[in-house]
Design a protein around this motif. Structure first.
Motif, PDB file in Angstrom:
ATOM      1  N   GLU A   1      41.177  23.785  59.950  1.00 10.60           N
ATOM      2  CA  GLU A   1      42.499  24.131  60.484  1.00 10.60           C
ATOM      3  C   GLU A   1      42.651  23.739  61.953  1.00 10.60           C
ATOM      4  O   GLU A   1      43.677  23.204  62.361  1.00 10.60           O
ATOM      5  CB  GLU A   1      42.757  25.639  60.337  1.00 10.60           C
ATOM      6  N   LEU A   2      41.634  24.042  62.743  1.00  8.41           N
ATOM      7  CA  LEU A   2      41.753  23.759  64.182  1.00  8.41           C
ATOM      8  C   LEU A   2      41.366  22.319  64.520  1.00  8.41           C
ATOM      9  O   LEU A   2      41.662  21.849  65.620  1.00  8.41           O
ATOM     10  CB  LEU A   2      40.879  24.728  64.995  1.00  8.41           C
ATOM     11  N   GLY A   3      40.685  21.626  63.586  1.00  7.09           N
ATOM     12  CA  GLY A   3      40.411  20.208  63.795  1.00  7.09           C
ATOM     13  C   GLY A   3      39.180  19.893  64.620  1.00  7.09           C
ATOM     14  O   GLY A   3      39.036  18.771  65.110  1.00  7.09           O
ATOM     15  N   PHE A   4      38.286  20.895  64.793  1.00 11.45           N
ATOM     16  CA  PHE A   4      37.028  20.590  65.483  1.00 11.45           C
ATOM     17  C   PHE A   4      36.230  19.580  64.655  1.00 11.45           C
ATOM     18  O   PHE A   4      36.369  19.513  63.437  1.00 11.45           O
ATOM     19  CB  PHE A   4      36.169  21.858  65.637  1.00 11.45           C
ATOM     20  N   ASP A   5      35.345  18.832  65.322  1.00 10.86           N
ATOM     21  CA  ASP A   5      34.511  17.870  64.606  1.00 10.86           C
ATOM     22  C   ASP A   5      33.376  18.552  63.845  1.00 10.86           C
ATOM     23  O   ASP A   5      32.923  18.048  62.829  1.00 10.86           O
ATOM     24  CB  ASP A   5      33.934  16.859  65.607  1.00 10.86           C
TER      25      ASP A   5
ATOM     26  N   SER B   1      39.584  28.913  70.406  1.00 11.01           N
ATOM     27  CA  SER B   1      40.423  28.037  69.589  1.00 11.01           C
ATOM     28  C   SER B   1      41.302  27.161  70.472  1.00 11.01           C
ATOM     29  O   SER B   1      41.552  25.999  70.156  1.00 11.01           O
ATOM     30  CB  SER B   1      41.283  28.872  68.634  1.00 11.01           C
ATOM     31  N   VAL B   2      41.741  27.707  71.587  1.00 17.42           N
ATOM     32  CA  VAL B   2      42.564  26.928  72.518  1.00 17.42           C
ATOM     33  C   VAL B   2      41.716  25.862  73.214  1.00 17.42           C
ATOM     34  O   VAL B   2      42.113  24.699  73.323  1.00 17.42           O
ATOM     35  CB  VAL B   2      43.237  27.861  73.554  1.00 17.42           C
ATOM     36  N   VAL B   3      40.541  26.247  73.663  1.00 11.75           N
ATOM     37  CA  VAL B   3      39.653  25.290  74.340  1.00 11.75           C
ATOM     38  C   VAL B   3      39.415  24.072  73.459  1.00 11.75           C
ATOM     39  O   VAL B   3      39.560  22.919  73.889  1.00 11.75           O
ATOM     40  CB  VAL B   3      38.295  25.958  74.682  1.00 11.75           C
ATOM     41  N   GLY B   4      39.055  24.323  72.192  1.00 13.01           N
ATOM     42  CA  GLY B   4      38.716  23.221  71.303  1.00 13.01           C
ATOM     43  C   GLY B   4      39.897  22.308  71.013  1.00 13.01           C
ATOM     44  O   GLY B   4      39.777  21.082  71.020  1.00 13.01           O
ATOM     45  N   GLN B   5      41.058  22.916  70.786  1.00 12.71           N
ATOM     46  CA  GLN B   5      42.229  22.093  70.467  1.00 12.71           C
ATOM     47  C   GLN B   5      42.699  21.288  71.685  1.00 12.71           C
ATOM     48  O   GLN B   5      43.123  20.137  71.553  1.00 12.71           O
ATOM     49  CB  GLN B   5      43.357  22.977  69.915  1.00 12.71           C
ATOM     50  N   LEU B   6      42.609  21.883  72.858  1.00  9.99           N
ATOM     51  CA  LEU B   6      42.951  21.124  74.078  1.00  9.99           C
ATOM     52  C   LEU B   6      41.959  19.979  74.297  1.00  9.99           C
ATOM     53  O   LEU B   6      42.346  18.882  74.722  1.00  9.99           O
ATOM     54  CB  LEU B   6      42.951  22.049  75.302  1.00  9.99           C
ATOM     55  N   ALA B   7      40.690  20.227  74.005  1.00  2.80           N
ATOM     56  CA  ALA B   7      39.682  19.170  74.187  1.00  2.80           C
ATOM     57  C   ALA B   7      39.894  18.049  73.172  1.00  2.80           C
ATOM     58  O   ALA B   7      39.749  16.866  73.495  1.00  2.80           O
ATOM     59  CB  ALA B   7      38.265  19.752  74.073  1.00  2.80           C
TER      60      ALA B   7
ATOM     61  N   LYS C   1      51.341  21.986  67.230  1.00  2.00           N
ATOM     62  CA  LYS C   1      50.092  21.275  67.512  1.00  2.00           C
ATOM     63  C   LYS C   1      48.994  22.186  68.053  1.00  2.00           C
ATOM     64  O   LYS C   1      47.876  21.736  68.302  1.00  2.00           O
ATOM     65  CB  LYS C   1      50.357  20.143  68.522  1.00  2.00           C
ATOM     66  N   LEU C   2      49.333  23.434  68.269  1.00  2.00           N
ATOM     67  CA  LEU C   2      48.320  24.396  68.721  1.00  2.00           C
ATOM     68  C   LEU C   2      48.316  25.533  67.708  1.00  2.00           C
ATOM     69  O   LEU C   2      49.264  26.317  67.637  1.00  2.00           O
ATOM     70  CB  LEU C   2      48.672  24.914  70.121  1.00  2.00           C
ATOM     71  N   LYS C   3      47.275  25.574  66.916  1.00  2.00           N
ATOM     72  CA  LYS C   3      47.219  26.570  65.846  1.00  2.00           C
ATOM     73  C   LYS C   3      46.476  27.806  66.308  1.00  2.00           C
ATOM     74  O   LYS C   3      45.608  27.732  67.184  1.00  2.00           O
ATOM     75  CB  LYS C   3      46.562  25.950  64.626  1.00  2.00           C
TER      76      LYS C   3
END
Lengths: 342, 342
Positions: A196-200, A167-173, A307-309
């Protein structure tokens, strides 16, 4: 009179899959303050962290860390409060992060560098120091920033996307302007990863029973191929990803949970590393302490500002740790797996 | 009257193993000097280089380079002399390195940057520009210096150790104070690798029929494990090497000749990349032209002073190229495989 400390020991090494019989719950007295040596503190654990790497240490085989000794307390990250201290820099009531293991109390030699750290919960919840702002978060940060090092517009894929690291990797990316695609197990996790995490996009690997179907889904989600991959699982997902990697792609190898229980899982087509001039790097975050300040600064700021869920699965009581851990290995958790002790 | 140019074309794509039927020998006239356009030169080839990468280009599949078109001259490195010129910087008699392909003469647009280079054979033999001081040598240099980057005292292993690339890798690693171990096929090649090239040990992979035996030989030759591996072949050797890699080892992926003909060869235990925190990098030297001056300077100096040894297998005449190439893929060559045309 002594307090009673409940502890989980490693009772035996797994033959194949780990089971609850590999663990043993025991009791031991907690030293009273006058029984402490100079420099020692007693920490009462509020949360215990459960992480996939622990499975590797249960085996008696070559690994990056020494195997967990039999009949000793399972090692693990913990957060809690100091309840007794013979160290001048730690006072009763201080909140601390440490490696106290699977037990309710830990006696810590606080003068050993790095044994425990004071933490500030003004803006960051205590448990997050075991998750997004702790070892899993810095793990994700290191692999993404130091190995994948993505540019805006590139496509980054991460497996175990709803987990503490993924989840951290994706949100940082996403914050770096990338297209981000996750793998997760089941529609609920995938919905969370996207909504929720905003991945595409997120691919439910459980919905694909063969390599062809998994590859087709990945191809659809990565129309421009894959530039960076953060690997948490290994096996079929890694094989599919390799087929979609672009030239000069980077793969951060963080975990291969799919192969922890038994025979090694082969990689189907290593020649793709050459064909696509890939860079693959295995890493363990504890060997890169120099990045901790930069990583936790970014992670803490993002988390404190919403900004980091993150999401947590919380088991209750020390006795629940073995079963919660075995569930984690099978992906039964949803987000960071913790055991709440207080 | 025109001279006659004999050429080898790619006639068909291999189904599995390549055969002589995939090639076709044809004739074509060489343009007379007055038929040349401005900037064109005619090069008479003295040597043609045969290299494993050519096998990949015979397939019609995704690779780092465009597939070789059917019914066109097989691409390849060449050295020769200018026999006609309409370019002010190239005179008849100049010795040049180019990519003239499998033919006796090439018409080259010399104004295209990098199409041909003048070379100096005062201290370096003409053919070495296709070997130790040319593309294979720079390939070895790049993988060793830029990816493996070994320190004195470390152990470096290279497969296809008697070949054009492997021989350079090992000698450069020895010059850097490493323990160097090669793999080669057969006792003659192994003896050459140790006695002439100065490797510390060489393993005859043909003498080991199973993985256990191959691993045992490698273990004996690498008592301190392996810090750097230069990969030319893939398959069983790579699996054995991975089991001996030390923490933080580096693997330069240059070729996987073992898998060029058919089904992908799997990698048995990719989790070792993580366990040992390895860095694996695939590369193609033509994508790193910036290293050429530094690499050829070191290689040329070593060669001119007798400190970089090499060996050549020389086939005679353009018609011998297909068979010599197929032999190269099976390791029948001993050192750099060339075709001598003049």
């Amino acid at each position: 009179m002594n307090l009673i400390n409940h502890q989980i020991l490693l009772a035996s090494r797994p033959q194949g899959e780990a089971t609850v019989d590999n663990f043993k719950l025991v009791q031991a007295p907690v030293p009273t303050p006058d029984q402490l040596a100079d420099g020692q503190v007693v920490v009462r654990h509020h949360y215990l962290s459960l992480d996939p790497y622990m499975r590797g240490r249960m085996n008696d085989s070559k690994s990056y860390a020494e195997p967990q000794p039999l009949n000793s307390v399972m090692l693990g990250g913990t957060v809690g409060e100091v309840v007794a201290s013979k160290h001048p820099k730690f006072a009763v009531g201080d909140q601390v992060l440490g490696m106290g293991g699977w037990q309710e109390y830990a006696v810590v030699d606080a003068h050993v560098r790095g044994a425990i750290h004071k933490i500030d919960t003004t803006h960051i919840p205590l448990s997050a120091y075991l998750g997004s702002v702790g070892m899993p978060g810095v793990t994700g940060w290191y692999g993404l920033v130091k190995i994948i090092n993505p540019k805006a517009g590139e496509t980054v894929v991460v497996s175990a996307a709803s987990g503490a690291v993924g989840s951290v990797v994706g949100q940082l990316a996403k914050a770096r302007g990338c297209r981000v695609v996750g793998f997760a197990g089941g529609p609920d996790k995938c919905k969370y990863v996207v909504d929720e995490l905003g991945f595409d996009a997120c691919i439910d690997y459980k919905a694909h029973q063969d390599a062809r179907s998994l590859y087709a889904a990945l191809k659809e989600a990565t129309p421009k191929g894959i530039d960076g991959y953060f690997e948490n699982v290994g096996g079929a997902i890694l094989d599919a990803v390799l087929l979609r990697m672009n030239a000069f792609g980077r793969i951060a190898m963080c975990g291969m949970i799919a192969g922890y229980n038994g025979e090694p899982l082969p990689l189907a087509n290593p020649a793709l590393i050459l064909v696509n001039r890939l860079k693959i790097e295995g890493f363990i975050v504890s060997e890169h302490p120099e990045v901790w300040p930069e990583a936790t600064n970014e992670l803490g700021t993002l988390l404190a500002t919403g900004k980091l869920k993150f999401r947590e699965s919380v088991a209750k009581g020390i006795a629940s740790a073995p079963e919660a851990f075995l569930g984690l290995l099978k992906g039964k958790n949803f987000g960071k797996q913790l055991v709440k002790l207080v």
